[in-house]
Scaffold this motif. Structure first.
Motif, PDB file in Angstrom:
ATOM      1  N   ASN B  92      19.259  12.986   1.187  1.00  0.00           N
ATOM      2  CA  ASN B  92      20.241  11.909   1.359  1.00  0.00           C
ATOM      3  C   ASN B  92      19.755  10.630   0.697  1.00  0.00           C
ATOM      4  OD1 ASN B  92      22.817  12.080   2.972  1.00  0.00           O
ATOM      5  ND2 ASN B  92      21.477  13.302   4.293  1.00  0.00           N
ATOM      6  N   LEU B  93      18.523  10.249   1.022  1.00  0.00           N
ATOM      7  CA  LEU B  93      17.985   8.993   0.497  1.00  0.00           C
ATOM      8  C   LEU B  93      17.834   9.045  -1.024  1.00  0.00           C
ATOM      9  CD1 LEU B  93      15.326   7.825   3.055  1.00  0.00           C
ATOM     10  CD2 LEU B  93      17.321   6.597   2.290  1.00  0.00           C
ATOM     11  N   LYS B  94      17.357  10.166  -1.504  1.00  0.00           N
ATOM     12  CA  LYS B  94      17.152  10.304  -2.945  1.00  0.00           C
ATOM     13  C   LYS B  94      18.487  10.177  -3.687  1.00  0.00           C
ATOM     14  CE  LYS B  94      14.906  13.055  -6.425  1.00  0.00           C
ATOM     15  NZ  LYS B  94      14.466  14.313  -6.890  1.00  0.00           N
ATOM     16  N   ARG B 105      11.236   6.559 -11.888  1.00  0.00           N
ATOM     17  CA  ARG B 105       9.842   6.805 -11.505  1.00  0.00           C
ATOM     18  C   ARG B 105       9.521   6.245 -10.110  1.00  0.00           C
ATOM     19  NH1 ARG B 105       7.041   2.052 -12.652  1.00  0.00           N
ATOM     20  NH2 ARG B 105       8.297   0.586 -13.852  1.00  0.00           N
ATOM     21  N   ARG B 106      10.408   5.381  -9.585  1.00  0.00           N
ATOM     22  CA  ARG B 106      10.136   4.788  -8.287  1.00  0.00           C
ATOM     23  C   ARG B 106      10.936   5.447  -7.152  1.00  0.00           C
ATOM     24  NH1 ARG B 106      10.888  -0.480  -6.786  1.00  0.00           N
ATOM     25  NH2 ARG B 106       9.392   0.046  -5.166  1.00  0.00           N
ATOM     26  N   VAL B 107      11.811   6.382  -7.498  1.00  0.00           N
ATOM     27  CA  VAL B 107      12.713   6.932  -6.479  1.00  0.00           C
ATOM     28  C   VAL B 107      11.939   7.563  -5.314  1.00  0.00           C
ATOM     29  CG1 VAL B 107      14.427   8.749  -6.034  1.00  0.00           C
ATOM     30  CG2 VAL B 107      14.731   7.214  -7.944  1.00  0.00           C
ATOM     31  N   ASN B 108      11.052   8.491  -5.621  1.00  0.00           N
ATOM     32  CA  ASN B 108      10.345   9.203  -4.544  1.00  0.00           C
ATOM     33  C   ASN B 108       9.520   8.256  -3.683  1.00  0.00           C
ATOM     34  OD1 ASN B 108      11.493  11.543  -5.360  1.00  0.00           O
ATOM     35  ND2 ASN B 108       9.651  12.405  -6.305  1.00  0.00           N
ATOM     36  N   GLU B 109       8.882   7.330  -4.351  1.00  0.00           N
ATOM     37  CA  GLU B 109       8.051   6.350  -3.630  1.00  0.00           C
ATOM     38  C   GLU B 109       8.925   5.494  -2.703  1.00  0.00           C
ATOM     39  OE1 GLU B 109       6.264   2.136  -5.103  1.00  0.00           O
ATOM     40  OE2 GLU B 109       6.337   3.750  -6.571  1.00  0.00           O
ATOM     41  N   LYS B 110      10.075   5.076  -3.224  1.00  0.00           N
ATOM     42  CA  LYS B 110      10.988   4.222  -2.452  1.00  0.00           C
ATOM     43  C   LYS B 110      11.561   4.993  -1.255  1.00  0.00           C
ATOM     44  CE  LYS B 110      12.882   0.467  -1.700  1.00  0.00           C
ATOM     45  NZ  LYS B 110      12.076  -0.668  -1.298  1.00  0.00           N
TER      46      LYS B 110
END
Lengths: 401, 242
Positions: B92-94, B105-110
């Motif tokens: 959901n968040l992704k 490149r920041r999606v998973n970290e965020k």
């Protein structure tokens, strides 16, 4: 592009995890194809009472012979001879050239005393979707008409030497003949290739039920949109930097892809699985590449139908009931559930209001009739028009919030 | 605190409604503020949030923004649980991060950061449909946070939430505000507003009845009255069955 990719991936995940939708989209048509192809075998090999439309095409020099043949055919109860210039699409066409007329005249002058084959044959074209019983019936009727002309000539010549025993004039296929000459030789069926399979219930059911299942995409598509509206996810998406066009494309592309997958899987089942369990055979036709535009346009129409349903429904339940109900009606009307040839003529005309009719006919054009693309294109045009109308109504009525 | 956005003479009327939902509203939202948005049912709170979230366009008036492209820095956590139940918390968040144009490149970290922030990282692979009401509310807020908004608007984020989740949500929002995120918090729970909000905006019948600091509001009628009693005094005792 990244947004569209995410939207497509999301739809795939949602669909893949919806077992009921997957069953409706893939399992249901497989079962239908399997059961109905077997169940309808007899329908395709049996005869019914409606008429076969026959068109006689002649030249100036052969007109007299064509007219005398026509006068005999008109008397046959199950043959409906239509005008040469008629716009009605004939199920059978007979080409009478001047050479054929001369050959026939030469034959009858020979008093049928010598074994001989005609130098020229008349070409008959029979719609490949025509019931085998009708195909046989057309040939018998034509031979009968020829026989009557032969008989009249013989009586006129006072030569009845070869016409003594009526039973001697019927061959094993039921086609009349003289003692030395088979009148069936006088008829040559066009485009009959060695080993070609006469259309079976499988040829009707694979494209038919694939189309039916493709239009069933409207249930998960419309329900999905309505769920997103009800639970606020569309609202949430609209607060993000994404355009409405991207959101619509993100819906259409995955469902069109699912439609393509559905068709390919049904095709593979028709080609490889059902022939393993039954004696039915399925063939792709000579121009199977035409299946690509036909399937793409059918898929576009089916997804447009889903968008339309989502725009006219107020709840998920309403969308499911409406989309399923309408597809069943369109399939019944469009010759999917009941083969078109088994319907009375007025029903065959009414069938044209169903988009499934145009899709199915386009598929039969490719798979069975093997016609050039120019013949299929108008049908695809009608389907595209359906898609555009459904999409524009959907766009006008669609409520994002 | 500099103004993040100014609302000038804002009006809105729904097509089939006999009265305006918002009637000539003017106020400003200062950067870093924690604003409580109060009002009885049908006061116009959700309509105001919808305009600020670019969901609907105002009929009259304008929004003066400190930065262009409001969709990239204003987020809304809607009243509904706006999640996909068959997707996991992570998915959901992704998904919303990608639609919200968070750098690839920041999606998973965020996503990880947001899940940790609302205490759901351990449940990241669980489908959101299997979550309890409180967990869903927390994930609903996490989705709004994934684009790192400067202004986060929350429409009744603690409705139907268990005390533990409510506590976590409010602590998380307080922490978020202390890190610099401006919050516009719509709620019917007076104690929450009283405890966390510094500024108050009271709406009724589409008009602003009060705007000012919490202390000013508490002193606006009788000093010994609770916030709820003040609210009733300002808005009247009539039931609002909308």
């Amino acid at each position: 592009m990244r947004q569209i990719k995410s939207l497509i991936w999301k739809e795939w995940l949602l669909l893949a995890r919806d077992r009921q939708a997957t069953a409706v989209l893939f399992l249901m048509p497989m079962i239908f194809i399997f059961i109905l192809s077997i169940a309808l075998q007899d329908v395709f090999s049996d005869k019914s009472n409606s008429k076969v439309t026959l068109q006689i095409i002649s030249e100036k020099e052969s007109k007299e012979f064509a007219d005398s043949l026509k006068s005999k055919l008109i008397q046959m109860p199950q043959i409906d001879v239509i005008d040469e210039n008629s716009s009605i699409s004939a199920k059978a066409r007979l080409k009478v050239t001047s050479e054929t007329a001369k050959a026939f005249s030469k034959l009858s002058r020979s008093n049928f005393s010598a074994a001989q084959k005609p130098s020229q044959s008349m070409e008959i074209w029979l719609d490949p979707t025509l019931n085998p019983a009708y195909r046989w019936f057309v040939k018998v009727s034509l031979s009968n008409a020829l026989y009557q002309l032969v008989l009249e000539k013989a009586q006129g010549n006072k030569d009845e030497t070869n016409l003594k025993d009526p039973l001697a004039f019927i061959n094993d296929e039921g086609i009349p003949k003289t003692e030395k000459m088979n009148l069936a030789d006088f008829l040559k069926e066009e485009k009959v290739e060695a080993g070609r399979i006469v259309p079976t219930s499988l040829q009707q059911n694979v494209p038919g039920w694939s189309l039916f299942a493709m239009f069933f995409i409207a249930i998960p598509l419309a329900s999905g949109i309505l769920k997103e509206r009800q639970d606020g996810t569309i609202k949430r998406l609209l607060t993000l930097p994404v355009t409405k066009t991207t959101l619509i494309l993100g819906k259409l592309i995955p469902y069109v892809t699912v439609n393509l997958l559905q068709f390919v899987s049904m095709l593979l089942i028709g080609l490889y699985v059902i022939p393993l369990c039954t004696e039915l055979k399925f063939q792709l036709g000579n121009d199977s590449q035409f299946l690509i535009p036909v399937t793409l346009i059918c898929a576009l129409t089916a997804t447009s139908y889903g968008i339309f349903i989502s725009s006219v429904s107020q709840s998920v339940e309403q969308a499911s009931a409406l989309s399923a109900g309408l597809v069943i009606c369109m399939a019944a009307l469009g010759g999917i559930m009941v083969p078109l040839f088994a319907m009375p003529l007025f029903m065959q005309e009414i069938a044209k209001i169903s988009p499934l009719y145009w899709g199915h006919q386009a598929y039969l054009d490719v798979l069975v009739r093997e016609v050039p693309f120019s013949v299929i294109a108008p049908k695809l045009g009608v389907l595209l028009a359906f898609a555009l109308v459904l999409l524009s109504i959907g766009k006008r009525r669609f409520q994002w919030l | 605190m500099h103004p993040l956005l100014k609302i000038q003479n804002l009006s809105y009327q729904y097509p089939t409604a006999p009265k305006k939902a918002l009637d000539d509203l003017s106020f400003e939202i200062k950067s870093g503020d924690f604003i409580g948005l109060l009002g009885p049912n049908g006061a116009g709170k959700t309509t105001l949030l919808s305009i600020l979230a670019s969901l609907i366009d105002p009929l009259k008036g304008q929004l003066v923004l400190s930065e262009p492209h409001p969709k990239s820095w204003i987020a809304l956590a809607p009243q509904e649980i706006a999640l996909y139940p068959s997707l996991t918390a992570f998915e959901n968040l992704k998904f919303f991060a990608e639609i919200g144009r968070v750098e690839s490149r920041r999606v998973n970290e965020k996503v990880k950061e947001c899940l940790e922030f609302v205490g759901l990282y351990a449940q990241r692979d669980m489908k959101s449909g299997k979550f309890s009401g409180g967990m869903k509310r927390r994930l609903n807020i996490a989705v709004a946070l994934v684009t790192s908004p400067k202004l986060l608007m929350l429409d009744e984020p603690t409705v139907g939430v268990d005390p533990h989740s409510r506590h976590l949500i409010l602590q998380a929002l307080n922490e978020l505000n202390s890190r610099g995120t401006t919050l516009l918090y719509s709620s019917h729970y007076m104690e929450e507003v009283e405890k966390f909000c510094r500024t108050l905006l009271l709406l009724d019948h589409g008009k602003i009845l009060f705007q000012g600091s919490m202390n000013e509001f508490k002193n606006s009628k009788q000093k010994q009255m609770s916030l709820e009693e003040h609210f009733i005094e300002w808005t009247g005792k009539d039931l609002r069955d909308v």
